[in-house]
Enzyme design. Structure first.
Site, PDB file in Angstrom:
ATOM      1  CB  CYS A 143      -0.843   0.032   1.380  1.00  0.00           C
ATOM      2  SG  CYS A 143      -2.115   1.191   1.369  1.00  0.00           S
ATOM      3  CB  CYS A 147      -1.908   4.143   7.657  1.00  0.00           C
ATOM      4  SG  CYS A 147      -3.178   5.076   6.305  1.00  0.00           S
ATOM      5  CB  CYS A 150      -1.554   0.155   8.454  1.00  0.00           C
ATOM      6  SG  CYS A 150      -2.115  -1.158   7.574  1.00  0.00           S
ATOM      7  N   GLY A 196      -3.981  -2.690   0.915  1.00  0.00           N
ATOM      8  CA  GLY A 196      -4.086  -1.866  -0.169  1.00  0.00           C
ATOM      9  C   GLY A 196      -5.182  -0.973  -0.055  1.00  0.00           C
ATOM     10  CD  GLU A 197      -7.903   3.610  -0.250  1.00  0.00           C
ATOM     11  OE1 GLU A 197      -7.781   3.425   1.097  1.00  0.00           O
ATOM     12  OE2 GLU A 197      -8.957   3.645  -0.872  1.00  0.00           O
ATOM     13  CB  SER A 250      -9.788   3.921   7.424  1.00  0.00           C
ATOM     14  OG  SER A 250     -10.187   2.684   7.042  1.00  0.00           O
ATOM     15  CG  LEU A 251     -13.143   9.501  11.349  1.00  0.00           C
ATOM     16  CD1 LEU A 251     -12.862  10.439  10.085  1.00  0.00           C
ATOM     17  CD2 LEU A 251     -14.342   9.700  11.824  1.00  0.00           C
ATOM     18  CB  CYS A 370      -7.766  -4.707  11.465  1.00  0.00           C
ATOM     19  SG  CYS A 370      -9.084  -5.465  11.434  1.00  0.00           S
TER      20      CYS A 370
HETATM   21  N1  SAH Z   1      -6.982   1.068   2.773  1.00  0.00           N
HETATM   22  C1  SAH Z   1      -8.266   0.970   3.138  1.00  0.00           C
HETATM   23  C2  SAH Z   1      -8.395  -0.723   3.090  1.00  0.00           C
HETATM   24  C3  SAH Z   1      -7.558  -1.383   4.324  1.00  0.00           C
HETATM   25  S1  SAH Z   1      -8.621  -1.758   5.790  1.00  0.00           S
HETATM   26  C4  SAH Z   1      -8.482   1.617   4.591  1.00  0.00           C
HETATM   27  O1  SAH Z   1      -7.706   2.326   4.866  1.00  0.00           O
HETATM   28  O2  SAH Z   1      -9.683   1.344   4.846  1.00  0.00           O
HETATM   29  C5  SAH Z   1      -7.996  -2.157   6.958  1.00  0.00           C
HETATM   30  C6  SAH Z   1      -8.679  -1.194   8.170  1.00  0.00           C
HETATM   31  O3  SAH Z   1      -7.829  -1.838   9.228  1.00  0.00           O
HETATM   32  C7  SAH Z   1      -8.697   0.153   8.178  1.00  0.00           C
HETATM   33  O4  SAH Z   1      -9.523   0.640   8.806  1.00  0.00           O
HETATM   34  C8  SAH Z   1      -7.245   0.427   9.011  1.00  0.00           C
HETATM   35  O5  SAH Z   1      -7.215   1.558   9.344  1.00  0.00           O
HETATM   36  C9  SAH Z   1      -7.337  -0.885   9.940  1.00  0.00           C
HETATM   37  N2  SAH Z   1      -6.011  -1.135  10.806  1.00  0.00           N
HETATM   38  C10 SAH Z   1      -4.802  -0.910   9.887  1.00  0.00           C
HETATM   39  N3  SAH Z   1      -3.747  -1.161  10.730  1.00  0.00           N
HETATM   40  C11 SAH Z   1      -4.353  -1.692  11.946  1.00  0.00           C
HETATM   41  C12 SAH Z   1      -3.964  -2.207  13.052  1.00  0.00           C
HETATM   42  N4  SAH Z   1      -2.693  -2.429  13.479  1.00  0.00           N
HETATM   43  N5  SAH Z   1      -4.870  -2.346  14.370  1.00  0.00           N
HETATM   44  C13 SAH Z   1      -6.178  -2.401  13.769  1.00  0.00           C
HETATM   45  N6  SAH Z   1      -6.674  -1.813  12.715  1.00  0.00           N
HETATM   46  C14 SAH Z   1      -5.663  -1.196  11.856  1.00  0.00           C
END
Ligand code: SAH
Length: 396
Positions: A143, A147, A150, A196-197, A250-251, A370
């Site tokens: 990705c 972030c 992540c 990925g996004e 993802s806020l 996640c």
């Molecule tokens: N790029 C998209 C799709 C990924 S979804 C997006 O950002 O929405 C993956 C979800 O898991 C997102 O809501 C992300 O913010 C969350 N996430 C990522 N890393 C995480 C972590 N270490 N712990 C909990 N949630 C996480």
């Protein structure tokens, strides 16, 4: 191997030319570069069949074979006619990605490592619950959004997945689970929440969504297919215009400063713009709602003040809030909020009138939660950065 393929292909071409009187330029091109029919949704398949001088309704037949009967061999597609089957095996293919590894968690979660040409791989996760089974699908190898909380982001970005590689994850998972389209539906929901996004790979994701939704494909209802985005505002509008699916945002913070630290994309599309896009998304002709995802990170975004501000912000959009306890991964500077903090946060937002659930962490023992999906990213961005750094070092 490649040479063998070539020889075989040439032999098939000679046979084909001997039996058919004309061959169009499109066909010549296709023979040289076989088209993967998994890359095409119904509209794409109709165009494809027209372009090779066949009736567009062939699209429906192919779709039923591939997605209703899990058949990928043209020779077995008995309603196509021998000549067409032969032609298809010359110019087209149905090429699935490959399951490299399958892991089972003690809680029933299954994680697959799915490999593609060139050595890259992504992870796809199945999360069974008493009344539903959710498949979490990846859209890119790595990705590019970076972030900070992540682990997928920490790996860098290799490339977009093709439509076939996205829908192929669903196809393979459905087969592995014994999902029956008209019987035991093991997969009831699909979420584009893997690596990925998705909205940065819109052109490949859209036909894949259409195959998930279509009756000729997997036949999932609109609310059962969710696209999750880190907040790519133009992509949200495009999605709303093109297909009826559910949206997740993802806020992670109601404050721009904190959100930018967690999701750097927020600098480009700050919260006010993002919320407007969500309001526009739900206000269109379909009855839509938005789910907001909020990962709770100790001392970063879990303060009662954050919860109160979140209430004010989300009241303006018909929505649900999904609180996700942060899942740690090697090398991260963040920690998960305490149980007390999580409960307090949930209480404040619920008293404020929001519908808020805390997502249970699943598949922890196999790193399937996640933000823990890593796959195998042969990273181009990082490599080029490293090369630049090395050059800078050697010339200074
Ligand atoms: N790029 C998209 C799709 C990924 S979804 C997006 O950002 O929405 C993956 C979800 O898991 C997102 O809501 C992300 O913010 C969350 N996430 C990522 N890393 C995480 C972590 N270490 N712990 C909990 N949630 C996480």
């Amino acid at each position: 191997m490649a040479q063998m393929d070539r020889i075989l292909q040439e032999q098939r071409l000679r046979t084909f030319l001997a039996t058919e009187s004309t061959i169009s330029p499109v066909e010549v091109n296709a023979i040289e570069n076989r088209i993967n029919l998994l890359d095409l949704d119904e509209a794409g398949l109709r165009d494809f069949f027209e372009s090779i001088g066949e009736k567009p309704f062939r699209a429906q037949q192919i779709l039923k074979w591939v997605y209703h009967h899990a058949e990928t061999d043209f020779q077995a597609m008995t309603d196509l006619g021998i000549a067409l089957r032969q032609k298809l095996s010359l110019i087209a293919e149905i090429k699935l990605p490959e399951i490299l590894q399958e892991q089972h968690s003690i809680d029933g979660t299954v994680k697959w490592l799915i490999g593609f040409n060139g050595g890259n791989a992504v992870e796809t996760v199945y999360i069974p619950e008493p009344k539903r089974g959710t498949l979490c699908v990846s859209s890119q190898i790595g990705c590019a959004l970076n972030c900070s909380f992540c682990s997928t982001g920490a790996q860098g970005f290799a490339r977009n997945l093709t439509t076939g590689e996205i829908i192929g994850q669903v196809w393979l998972a459905a087969q592995a689970l014994g999902h029956e389209r008209n019987g035991q539906r093991k997969i009831t929901n699909i979420v584009m929440m893997g690596m990925g996004e998705p909205l940065l790979n819109f052109d490949a994701v859209l036909p894949a969504l259409s195959l998930m939704r279509s009756d000729l494909g997997f036949g999932f209802a609109s609310r059962r297919v969710t696209v999750s985005t880190a907040g790519l505002v133009p992509g949200i509008y495009r999605l709303g215009e093109h297909i009826d699916v559910a949206l997740a945002i993802s806020l992670h913070s109601p404050f721009d400063e904190v959100r930018t630290e967690l999701v750097p994309l927020n600098r480009k599309y700050p919260i006010a713009q993002l919320m407007q896009a969500c309001r526009d998304f739900v206000s269109e002709k379909y009855k839509r709602t938005v789910t907001f995802e909020y990962t709770l990170i100790d001392g970063v975004n879990d303060h009662p003040e954050h919860a109160r501000k979140l209430v004010k912000l989300l009241r303006t959009v018909p929505s649900k809030l999904n609180l996700i306890p942060f899942n740690p991964f090697p090398g991260t500077r963040y920690r998960c909020s305490s149980q007390d903090r999580i409960s307090q946060f949930q209480e404040i937002v619920m008293q404020g009138g929001l519908i808020a659930t805390v997502r249970k962490t699943r598949g922890e023992d196999i790193d399937a939660a996640c933000g823990q999906l890593v796959g195998k990213v042969l990273d181009r961005t990082k490599r080029s950065e490293r090369i630049k750094l090395q050059r800078a070092e050697t010339t200074s």
